[in-house]
Write a protein that holds these residues in place. Structure first.
Motif, PDB file in Angstrom:
ATOM      1  N   LEU A  43       0.707  -1.183   0.051  1.00 27.46           N
ATOM      2  CA  LEU A  43      -0.175  -0.125  -0.013  1.00 27.46           C
ATOM      3  C   LEU A  43       0.946   1.189   0.064  1.00 27.46           C
ATOM      4  CD1 LEU A  43      -3.193   0.548   2.328  1.00 27.46           C
ATOM      5  CD2 LEU A  43      -1.171   2.301   2.253  1.00 27.46           C
ATOM      6  N   LEU A  44       1.766   1.241   0.986  1.00 27.45           N
ATOM      7  CA  LEU A  44       2.740   2.488   1.030  1.00 27.45           C
ATOM      8  C   LEU A  44       3.686   2.679  -0.180  1.00 27.45           C
ATOM      9  CD1 LEU A  44       3.443   4.564   3.208  1.00 27.45           C
ATOM     10  CD2 LEU A  44       5.429   3.021   3.520  1.00 27.45           C
ATOM     11  N   VAL A  45       4.240   1.771  -0.898  1.00 25.87           N
ATOM     12  CA  VAL A  45       4.720   1.735  -2.321  1.00 25.87           C
ATOM     13  C   VAL A  45       3.986   2.415  -3.249  1.00 25.87           C
ATOM     14  CG1 VAL A  45       6.283   0.548  -4.083  1.00 25.87           C
ATOM     15  CG2 VAL A  45       6.768   0.216  -1.453  1.00 25.87           C
ATOM     16  N   GLU A  46       2.644   1.644  -3.208  1.00 21.00           N
ATOM     17  CA  GLU A  46       1.967   1.962  -4.539  1.00 21.00           C
ATOM     18  C   GLU A  46       1.228   3.267  -4.368  1.00 21.00           C
ATOM     19  OE1 GLU A  46      -1.160  -0.988  -4.588  1.00 21.00           O
ATOM     20  OE2 GLU A  46       0.035  -2.369  -5.655  1.00 21.00           O
ATOM     21  N   SER A  47       1.008   3.744  -3.266  1.00 17.49           N
ATOM     22  CA  SER A  47       0.794   4.942  -3.122  1.00 17.49           C
ATOM     23  C   SER A  47       1.683   6.180  -3.197  1.00 17.49           C
ATOM     24  CB  SER A  47       0.151   5.468  -1.562  1.00 17.49           C
ATOM     25  OG  SER A  47       0.998   5.130  -0.662  1.00 17.49           O
ATOM     26  N   LEU A  48       2.800   5.747  -3.023  1.00 14.40           N
ATOM     27  CA  LEU A  48       4.154   6.682  -3.136  1.00 14.40           C
ATOM     28  C   LEU A  48       4.382   7.045  -4.678  1.00 14.40           C
ATOM     29  CD1 LEU A  48       6.919   5.839  -0.568  1.00 14.40           C
ATOM     30  CD2 LEU A  48       5.990   8.090  -1.043  1.00 14.40           C
ATOM     31  N   MET A  49       4.234   5.761  -5.615  1.00 18.01           N
ATOM     32  CA  MET A  49       4.417   5.722  -6.965  1.00 18.01           C
ATOM     33  C   MET A  49       3.434   6.503  -7.733  1.00 18.01           C
ATOM     34  SD  MET A  49       7.072   4.119  -7.532  1.00 18.01           S
ATOM     35  CE  MET A  49       7.116   4.112  -9.246  1.00 18.01           C
ATOM     36  N   ASN A  50       2.108   6.576  -7.251  1.00 17.10           N
ATOM     37  CA  ASN A  50       1.114   7.290  -7.733  1.00 17.10           C
ATOM     38  C   ASN A  50       1.147   8.688  -7.484  1.00 17.10           C
ATOM     39  OD1 ASN A  50      -1.515   7.212  -9.426  1.00 17.10           O
ATOM     40  ND2 ASN A  50      -2.501   7.882  -7.878  1.00 17.10           N
ATOM     41  N   THR A  51       1.532   8.881  -6.450  1.00 15.21           N
ATOM     42  CA  THR A  51       1.805  10.339  -5.941  1.00 15.21           C
ATOM     43  C   THR A  51       3.110  11.016  -6.897  1.00 15.21           C
ATOM     44  OG1 THR A  51       1.060   9.943  -3.620  1.00 15.21           O
ATOM     45  CG2 THR A  51       2.519  12.032  -4.026  1.00 15.21           C
ATOM     46  N   LEU A  52       3.863  10.168  -6.986  1.00 20.54           N
ATOM     47  CA  LEU A  52       5.010  10.676  -7.893  1.00 20.54           C
ATOM     48  C   LEU A  52       4.639  10.975  -9.235  1.00 20.54           C
ATOM     49  CD1 LEU A  52       8.093  11.203  -8.041  1.00 20.54           C
ATOM     50  CD2 LEU A  52       8.384   8.899  -8.827  1.00 20.54           C
ATOM     51  N   ARG A  53       3.596  10.095  -9.753  1.00 18.74           N
ATOM     52  CA  ARG A  53       3.277  10.217 -11.039  1.00 18.74           C
ATOM     53  C   ARG A  53       2.442  11.682 -10.997  1.00 18.74           C
ATOM     54  NH1 ARG A  53       2.941   4.632 -11.331  1.00 18.74           N
ATOM     55  NH2 ARG A  53       0.826   4.745 -10.425  1.00 18.74           N
ATOM     56  N   ILE A  54       1.279  11.804 -10.441  1.00 18.31           N
ATOM     57  CA  ILE A  54       0.614  12.795 -10.413  1.00 18.31           C
ATOM     58  C   ILE A  54       1.213  14.100 -10.173  1.00 18.31           C
ATOM     59  CG2 ILE A  54      -1.691  13.856  -9.366  1.00 18.31           C
ATOM     60  CD1 ILE A  54      -2.549  10.950  -8.777  1.00 18.31           C
ATOM     61  N   SER A  55       1.958  14.168  -8.983  1.00 17.04           N
ATOM     62  CA  SER A  55       2.920  15.424  -8.687  1.00 17.04           C
ATOM     63  C   SER A  55       3.623  15.782  -9.482  1.00 17.04           C
ATOM     64  CB  SER A  55       3.263  15.050  -7.472  1.00 17.04           C
ATOM     65  OG  SER A  55       2.593  14.822  -6.537  1.00 17.04           O
ATOM     66  N   SER A  56       4.357  15.233 -10.293  1.00 20.14           N
ATOM     67  CA  SER A  56       5.452  15.380 -11.490  1.00 20.14           C
ATOM     68  C   SER A  56       4.517  15.994 -12.621  1.00 20.14           C
ATOM     69  CB  SER A  56       6.070  14.211 -12.067  1.00 20.14           C
ATOM     70  OG  SER A  56       6.864  13.340 -10.953  1.00 20.14           O
ATOM     71  N   MET A  57       3.379  15.420 -12.748  1.00 18.81           N
ATOM     72  CA  MET A  57       2.476  15.991 -14.043  1.00 18.81           C
ATOM     73  C   MET A  57       2.172  17.478 -13.620  1.00 18.81           C
ATOM     74  SD  MET A  57      -1.351  15.060 -15.038  1.00 18.81           S
ATOM     75  CE  MET A  57      -1.986  15.795 -13.587  1.00 18.81           C
ATOM     76  N   ILE A  58       1.476  17.683 -12.332  1.00 21.91           N
ATOM     77  CA  ILE A  58       1.179  18.950 -12.019  1.00 21.91           C
ATOM     78  C   ILE A  58       2.355  19.963 -11.939  1.00 21.91           C
ATOM     79  CG2 ILE A  58       0.253  20.156  -9.976  1.00 21.91           C
ATOM     80  CD1 ILE A  58      -1.553  17.700  -9.339  1.00 21.91           C
ATOM     81  N   CYS A  59       3.373  19.667 -11.345  1.00 27.97           N
ATOM     82  CA  CYS A  59       4.302  20.443 -11.369  1.00 27.97           C
ATOM     83  C   CYS A  59       4.984  20.847 -12.725  1.00 27.97           C
ATOM     84  CB  CYS A  59       5.652  19.706 -10.565  1.00 27.97           C
ATOM     85  SG  CYS A  59       5.219  19.895  -8.794  1.00 27.97           S
ATOM     86  N   MET A  60       5.303  20.173 -13.613  1.00 25.20           N
ATOM     87  CA  MET A  60       5.507  20.417 -14.884  1.00 25.20           C
ATOM     88  C   MET A  60       4.545  21.325 -15.525  1.00 25.20           C
ATOM     89  SD  MET A  60       6.976  16.828 -16.814  1.00 25.20           S
ATOM     90  CE  MET A  60       5.681  15.718 -16.474  1.00 25.20           C
ATOM     91  N   LEU A  61       3.211  21.287 -15.130  1.00 26.17           N
ATOM     92  CA  LEU A  61       2.071  22.059 -15.860  1.00 26.17           C
ATOM     93  C   LEU A  61       2.366  23.700 -15.025  1.00 26.17           C
ATOM     94  CD1 LEU A  61      -0.960  19.992 -16.039  1.00 26.17           C
ATOM     95  CD2 LEU A  61       0.082  20.953 -18.009  1.00 26.17           C
ATOM     96  N   ILE A  62       2.564  23.622 -13.927  1.00 25.82           N
ATOM     97  CA  ILE A  62       2.876  24.817 -13.558  1.00 25.82           C
ATOM     98  C   ILE A  62       3.999  25.377 -13.660  1.00 25.82           C
ATOM     99  CG2 ILE A  62       3.415  25.887 -10.957  1.00 25.82           C
ATOM    100  CD1 ILE A  62       1.797  23.954  -9.662  1.00 25.82           C
ATOM    101  N   ALA A  63       5.302  24.646 -13.849  1.00 25.27           N
ATOM    102  CA  ALA A  63       6.355  25.209 -14.430  1.00 25.27           C
ATOM    103  C   ALA A  63       6.302  25.853 -15.742  1.00 25.27           C
ATOM    104  CB  ALA A  63       7.627  24.379 -14.514  1.00 25.27           C
ATOM    105  N   SER A  64       5.495  24.991 -16.885  1.00 28.96           N
ATOM    106  CA  SER A  64       5.561  25.428 -18.052  1.00 28.96           C
ATOM    107  C   SER A  64       4.351  26.817 -18.223  1.00 28.96           C
ATOM    108  CB  SER A  64       4.996  24.187 -19.171  1.00 28.96           C
ATOM    109  OG  SER A  64       3.801  23.746 -18.266  1.00 28.96           O
ATOM    110  N   SER A  65       3.719  26.680 -17.444  1.00 27.32           N
ATOM    111  CA  SER A  65       2.483  27.858 -17.318  1.00 27.32           C
ATOM    112  C   SER A  65       3.273  28.975 -16.804  1.00 27.32           C
ATOM    113  CB  SER A  65       1.404  27.467 -16.755  1.00 27.32           C
ATOM    114  OG  SER A  65       1.629  27.501 -15.276  1.00 27.32           O
ATOM    115  N   ALA A  66       4.338  28.887 -16.062  1.00 33.42           N
ATOM    116  CA  ALA A  66       4.962  30.179 -15.505  1.00 33.42           C
ATOM    117  C   ALA A  66       5.675  30.819 -16.848  1.00 33.42           C
ATOM    118  CB  ALA A  66       5.870  29.823 -14.346  1.00 33.42           C
ATOM    119  N   PHE A  67       6.424  29.969 -17.628  1.00 30.61           N
ATOM    120  CA  PHE A  67       6.953  30.443 -18.733  1.00 30.61           C
ATOM    121  C   PHE A  67       6.182  31.283 -19.855  1.00 30.61           C
ATOM    122  CE2 PHE A  67       8.690  29.264 -23.030  1.00 30.61           C
ATOM    123  CZ  PHE A  67       9.861  30.237 -22.988  1.00 30.61           C
ATOM    124  N   LEU A  68       5.011  30.434 -19.883  1.00 32.64           N
ATOM    125  CA  LEU A  68       3.970  30.936 -20.942  1.00 32.64           C
ATOM    126  C   LEU A  68       3.547  32.260 -20.336  1.00 32.64           C
ATOM    127  CD1 LEU A  68       2.092  30.638 -23.402  1.00 32.64           C
ATOM    128  CD2 LEU A  68       0.558  29.638 -22.050  1.00 32.64           C
TER     129      LEU A  68
END
Length: 434
Positions: free
Chosen positions: A273-298
């Protein structure tokens, strides 16, 4: 270059890259770079330097630390039996209200949203328990699907909300105050949904058969006991923020610890449970942070073109009333919601929308809640409203039937935004009182 030409060129670039199926963060980066090159005639070396500076600075904001931690907390709870406990706890408490167990969708989503922060997670988690139970008891699947579609979006409005954190970072508005501001509108929307369910159930009794379970005082007390884990987590997270003992990021960390303790106490903890929740968190957080960084450039590209100032001056020149400005933005967000997810809508529009609403005399704190409700609409707006597809799978109905079921709750969201526009104190009263 005129505002019209600059806007058209920028929109054309966005349409080109996003329409070609480019990942959204890449499309935003390419559109910003293309605008600087075509419109501003910046050399590529300068564009690269601006991108490096803007992206690196936007990615190290302390407030962003709350996003992955809240996502992790919600994902841990998602993998437990909290949703089952929610249904068992709420059933005897709502059974006597007209509409009966249909209200478990509304109240269950409201409670789960307070520990999730995600619309899709709220819809899927609550729906996987309530839909089979409601079907077994011959409740109207149309009303069940519609109420889940609408209430599932509370994951964006009820704090802690990922959408509010993103808006707060982009618009430089206090995230703690945004969380407080979302409470009363969230309760208002829940009341509107439950009121609609009650009216429909009274008008069409066959849509909500009477509950045949135990509704005695003892059953209600037992139901309250089932809600203790989720109530504890809500109290720890939100109480630490509203009392001033912790920042949202610190409260998120405390929430993760509390969620892990709950899994231990309920006998559901495992390394898997701990590993799967961490992996899913990593995927979603990476997506959101990339969107925020790219939108800051735009946003930087838009700022270099002075587009927000020009658009603000242009709309101000039209002498529109504040309601007129809100109406234009509402139409814009409804159209965008047909094609983009809420995070993308937020990061793309905040740089231009916030100056507009401030020019119209609205508080940016108020607009944050207004924007989140508009994003909620996108979750039940075809063709890409994610909640619609989740419910289509849960209810095993056609997409068309699911869209029709969600339509009344879409219009209730419209009513909610209208009430916020006419009575802004619905949003501003609680933050100013605390």
């Amino acid at each position: 270059m005129s505002v019209a030409v600059a806007s058209v060129l920028l929109l054309a670039l966005l349409a080109l890259f996003l329409g070609a199926g480019t990942w959204i963060f890449a499309g935003l980066l390419l559109s910003g770079a293309g605008a600087m090159w075509l419109i501003l005639d910046f050399p590529w070396v300068r564009i690269g330097a601006i991108a490096t500076k803007v992206i690196s600075s936007s990615a190290v904001s302390w407030e962003l630390a709350a996003i992955p931690i809240f996502i992790w907390m919600g994902d841990i709870i998602f993998r437990t039996d909290i949703s089952e406990r929610l249904f068992r706890g709420l059933a005897p408490l709502v059974a006597k209200i007209p509409g009966g167990l249909l209200h478990t969708n509304v109240f269950g989503c409201t409670l789960f949203a307070a520990i999730s922060g995600s619309s899709t997670a709220t819809t899927a988690t609550v729906g996987k328990i309530t839909v089979p139970e409601l079907r077994k008891r011959d409740y109207s699947m149309s009303l069940a699907a519609g109420s889940l579609a609408g209430a599932g979006s509370f994951g964006l409005l009820i704090p802690p909300s990922i959408a509010m954190i993103i808006y707060g970072v982009l618009a430089e508005v206090s995230i703690a105050k945004l969380f407080i501001a979302g409470i009363v509108p969230g309760m208002m929307m829940a009341a509107l949904y439950s009121g609609y369910i009650a009216i429909m159930s009274i008008a069409f009794p066959h849509m909500a058969p009477k509950y045949d379970g135990d509704v005695s005082g003892r059953a209600m007390l037992k139901g309250l006991g089932e809600l203790v884990p989720i109530a504890t987590l809500m109290f720890v997270v939100l109480g630490s923020i509203y009392s001033g003992l912790a920042t949202p990021s610190e409260a998120a960390a405390v929430g993760v610890f509390c969620a892990i303790v709950i899994t231990f106490v309920t006998g559901q903890f495992s390394v898997k449970l701990l590993v799967e929740s961490l992996m899913n968190t990593l995927r979603i957080s990476s997506m959101i942070c990339m969107l925020i960084a790219s939108s800051a450039f735009l946003s930087a590209a838009i700022a270099y073109m002075h587009l927000p100032t020009m658009i603000t001056e242009m709309i101000a020149g039209l002498n529109l009333s504040p309601y007129g400005v809100l109406l234009i933005l509402a139409v814009l967000y409804i159209v965008l919601g047909m094609f983009l997810d809420g995070t993308s809508m937020t990061v793309m529009t905040v740089p231009i929308a916030v100056p507009l609403i401030m020019q119209a005399g609205y508080d940016p704190l108020w607009f944050g809640v207004y924007l989140v409700i508009m994003i909620e609409m996108s979750t039940i707006t075809p063709p890409i409203g994610l909640n619609l597809y989740i419910l289509q799978a849960l209810t095993e109905r056609s997409l068309g039937a699911t869209i029709l079921a969600a339509a009344p709750f879409f219009f209730l969201l419209c009513l909610g935004t209208a009430l916020l526009a006419v009575f802004p104190q619905i949003v501003l009263w609680l933050p100013s009182a605390l």
